[in-house]
Design an enzyme around this catalytic site. Structure first.
Site, PDB file in Angstrom:
ATOM      1  CE  LYS A 290     -13.751  12.618  12.150  1.00  0.00           C
ATOM      2  NZ  LYS A 290     -12.353  12.259  11.970  1.00  0.00           N
TER       3      LYS A 290
ATOM      4  CD  GLU B  99      -5.385  -2.340   1.440  1.00  0.00           C
ATOM      5  OE1 GLU B  99      -5.665  -1.718   0.389  1.00  0.00           O
ATOM      6  OE2 GLU B  99      -4.891  -1.808   2.439  1.00  0.00           O
TER       7      GLU B  99
ATOM      8  CD1 TRP C  64     -17.893  13.413  10.801  1.00  0.00           C
ATOM      9  CD2 TRP C  64     -18.457  11.767   9.394  1.00  0.00           C
ATOM     10  NE1 TRP C  64     -17.489  12.246  11.369  1.00  0.00           N
ATOM     11  CE2 TRP C  64     -17.825  11.210  10.529  1.00  0.00           C
ATOM     12  CE3 TRP C  64     -18.875  10.911   8.380  1.00  0.00           C
ATOM     13  CZ2 TRP C  64     -17.620   9.840  10.672  1.00  0.00           C
ATOM     14  CZ3 TRP C  64     -18.669   9.558   8.520  1.00  0.00           C
ATOM     15  CH2 TRP C  64     -18.044   9.024   9.654  1.00  0.00           C
TER      16      TRP C  64
ATOM     17  CB  THR D 294      -0.894   0.047   1.253  1.00  0.00           C
ATOM     18  OG1 THR D 294      -0.032   0.119   2.397  1.00  0.00           O
ATOM     19  CG2 THR D 294      -1.780  -1.186   1.359  1.00  0.00           C
TER      20      THR D 294
HETATM   21  P1  AMP Z   1      -4.617   2.523  -3.323  1.00  0.00           P
HETATM   22  O1  AMP Z   1      -4.711   1.382  -2.373  1.00  0.00           O
HETATM   23  O2  AMP Z   1      -3.328   3.260  -3.242  1.00  0.00           O
HETATM   24  O3  AMP Z   1      -4.912   2.076  -4.716  1.00  0.00           O
HETATM   25  O4  AMP Z   1      -5.712   3.589  -2.916  1.00  0.00           O
HETATM   26  C1  AMP Z   1      -7.035   3.226  -2.665  1.00  0.00           C
HETATM   27  C2  AMP Z   1      -7.823   4.447  -2.292  1.00  0.00           C
HETATM   28  O5  AMP Z   1      -7.977   5.328  -3.416  1.00  0.00           O
HETATM   29  C3  AMP Z   1      -9.246   4.132  -1.881  1.00  0.00           C
HETATM   30  O6  AMP Z   1      -9.318   3.689  -0.549  1.00  0.00           O
HETATM   31  C4  AMP Z   1      -9.924   5.477  -2.117  1.00  0.00           C
HETATM   32  O7  AMP Z   1      -9.726   6.347  -1.023  1.00  0.00           O
HETATM   33  C5  AMP Z   1      -9.215   6.023  -3.315  1.00  0.00           C
HETATM   34  N1  AMP Z   1     -10.024   5.764  -4.504  1.00  0.00           N
HETATM   35  C6  AMP Z   1      -9.907   4.778  -5.399  1.00  0.00           C
HETATM   36  N2  AMP Z   1     -10.831   4.890  -6.371  1.00  0.00           N
HETATM   37  C7  AMP Z   1     -11.579   5.976  -6.076  1.00  0.00           C
HETATM   38  C8  AMP Z   1     -12.710   6.625  -6.672  1.00  0.00           C
HETATM   39  N3  AMP Z   1     -13.243   6.199  -7.812  1.00  0.00           N
HETATM   40  N4  AMP Z   1     -13.224   7.730  -6.061  1.00  0.00           N
HETATM   41  C9  AMP Z   1     -12.682   8.191  -4.921  1.00  0.00           C
HETATM   42  N5  AMP Z   1     -11.622   7.636  -4.316  1.00  0.00           N
HETATM   43  C10 AMP Z   1     -11.073   6.537  -4.874  1.00  0.00           C
END
Ligand code: AMP
Length: 530
Positions: free
Chosen positions: A434, A335, A439, A190
């Site tokens: 917050k 994940e 929120w 991650t």
């Molecule tokens: P990563 O694990 O680095 O690929 O990041 C995942 C995170 O990217 C998710 O938990 C979201 O917060 C954000 N994310 C992925 N796709 C979207 C989407 N279509 N709209 C908003 N946030 C997204």
């Protein structure tokens, strides 16, 4: 004898075998460092994969060993995607844009035995090689000339090879060993925006099923008639499995090398290869749109564009549609392999939603006590996900909090879910503002701001407040600095959100800082402005 279907098809070599026998002459295009186009076919790639497998076996790589890659989207990386898991080893893709101490941590945590490295990244890695206790050697992704150009004298004890010499004299035949489909095939960490990056493993089975689901008509809708441009980096989450899905469906595969954020080069590639489908994060598409608009270019054909990894603004979606693109939004995470939801585009009430779960995936939202909330389109809570390609834990961690006994993974995203299954992300849990115990969604404020004609991009962060705890601050990259009027931009929010949601202040900023995966880095913004 079992009357059930025999096991074995759900492995990565099975995808390669299929591509080689059915789609022999379909093209695999790769753009090299100098911007030259290298043309190959699935049949040629498959032969090179077997040569690579022979070579890696000769390096005494064993089942379960980790081989890490530092590479762009190109043919050698593609061959590693098949040959490493095909041997039963784990193909661990590393994001070269991470901080070097994170990279050092990741390589040790993953117990990396060999590194496959694009020559560009060797100088960056040299200072940490001493601390990689499990490392046997490095394969430089190039030919002998590339290796000779590098100064490797500080680590003469390691085995250094160049990729082309390594595979050159190997046999073109190789019998892929029997692999348990539940064995790990690949690994990714991650982004580690809080604390150290966390490693996840994908299995052969999860990768094959994910690739199948991704290819479905209401998902990426891939077919042998497509020319697929993969602009999502292959160093993150298996390039969304697109390289595997392309080989599975016979789509012509176009790999743009190091040019992923380069709107001008992307425009050239899209035109030259008649790209019909493409995938990338919003910042990548913004760079292409900017180039097309600046040069007043018209692509002259339609392209399906899959956008995920971050929220896509209405403005960007419209700009893409004006260029003849058919936009599909998607949501996912490291994940989740990553596909969780895709917007199939059949519901005008949800044009900005990343869609509904793809078959196999279940979603729910929960409150702070963990109680399930209704799917009524109003209730907002933490999004949880379950499914065959959602991982079950992190490398080296016993029972991390994010994973429940019964298979739910807590995403850290805040969302609502509508009765028809459409999901809307309203924030990351850590980005939500917050204010007075209520929120405020930073994503909704960003979406509104970015629709203002004089705004290129916007981010909203929480700033501490003596009375309300936190209040929203709007950071904006303006289109035209001279004409910019902060008061007028704040008025833009009137009637679009509740009064108390309106940002307290606006600050101009030259560019928004991005994370290693191309998302707005709010950690950096908070450090500077909050
Ligand atoms: P990563 O694990 O680095 O690929 O990041 C995942 C995170 O990217 C998710 O938990 C979201 O917060 C954000 N994310 C992925 N796709 C979207 C989407 N279509 N709209 C908003 N946030 C997204």
């Amino acid at each position: 004898m079992s009357l059930l279907v025999p096991q074995g098809a759900l492995t990565i070599p099975s995808i390669l075998k299929h591509a080689e026998s059915i789609f022999r002459d379909k093209e695999v295009i790769s753009i090299d460092t100098n911007g030259n186009t290298i043309r190959s076919t699935y049949a040629q790639v498959a032969v090179r994969c077997r040569k690579l497998a022979n070579a890696i076996q000769r390096l005494n790589v064993e089942k379960g060993d980790t081989i890490s890659t530092f590479a762009w989207n190109d043919q050698r990386h593609l061959e590693s995607y098949f040959a490493i898991p095909g041997l039963g080893a784990i193909c661990h893709t590393v994001n070269p844009r991470l901080y070097i101490d994170q990279i050092e941590y990741i390589l040790n945590d993953a117990k990396s035995k060999w590194l496959f490295v694009d020559p560009q990244f060797i100088p960056m890695l040299l200072p940490i090689l001493d601390s990689l206790s499990e490392l046997n050697g490095i394969i430089v992704l190039g030919n002998a000339d590339k290796l000779n150009e590098l100064d490797t004298s500080t680590r003469k004890d390691l085995a250094w090879h160049d990729y082309e010499s390594l595979i050159q004299n190997e046999a073109e035949t190789f019998t892929w060993p029997k692999i348990d489909e539940n064995a790990p095939s690949s690994c990714c960490y991650t982004s580690g925006t809080t604390g150290n990056p966390k490693g996840v493993l994908y299995s052969h089975r999860s990768t094959v099923i994910h690739s199948l689901a991704l290819s479905l008509p209401d998902a990426a809708s891939l077919s042998a008639g497509d020319n697929l441009l993969v602009v999502v980096p292959m160093f993150h989450v298996n390039g969304w499995s697109l390289p595997y899905a392309a080989a599975m469906t016979g789509a012509k595969l176009v790999l743009p090398g190091r040019f992923m954020g380069d709107g001008k080069k992307l425009a050239e590639i899209i035109k030259q290869e008649k790209v019909s489908a493409a995938a990338g994060v919003p910042t990548v598409w913004q760079s292409w749109v900017n180039h097309m608009q600046r040069q007043k270019l018209d692509p002259n054909f339609s392209m399906r564009v899959l956008i995920g990894g971050a929220a896509c603004s209405e403005k960007l979606r419209r700009a893409l549609e004006d260029l003849g693109c058919y936009v599909r939004l998607a949501w996912g995470m490291t994940e989740t392999s990553p596909m969780g939801t895709i917007n199939r585009g059949d519901n005008d009430a949800h044009t900005l939603s990343p869609g509904t779960p793809v078959f196999g995936v279940e979603l729910r939202i929960v409150d702070e006590k963990g109680d399930e909330l209704p799917h009524d389109g109003n209730a907002c809570g933490e999004l949880q996900i379950k499914g065959p390609w959602v991982v079950r834990g992190y490398i080296g961690q016993d029972n991390p909090n994010e994973f429940s006994e019964d298979g739910w993974f807590s995403t850290g995203d805040i969302a609502n879910i509508h009765p028809d299954g459409y999901m809307h992300i309203t924030d990351r849990a850590k980005d939500v503002i917050k204010s007075g115990g209520e929120w405020i969604s930073s994503s909704i404020l960003e979406e509104i701001a970015s629709n203002h004609p004089n705004v290129v991009s916007a981010a909203v962060i929480a700033t501490p407040h003596p009375k309300w705890d936190e209040r929203p601050l709007l950071l904006v990259v303006p289109q035209n600095k001279e004409d910019f009027d902060a008061e007028q931009l704040l008025q833009w929010f009137d009637g679009k959100v509740a009064k108390w949601w309106k940002p307290d202040d606006v600050k101009l900023i030259v560019t928004l800082p991005l994370t290693a995966t191309g998302k707005v880095d709010k950690k950096v913004l908070r450090l500077e402005y909050a």
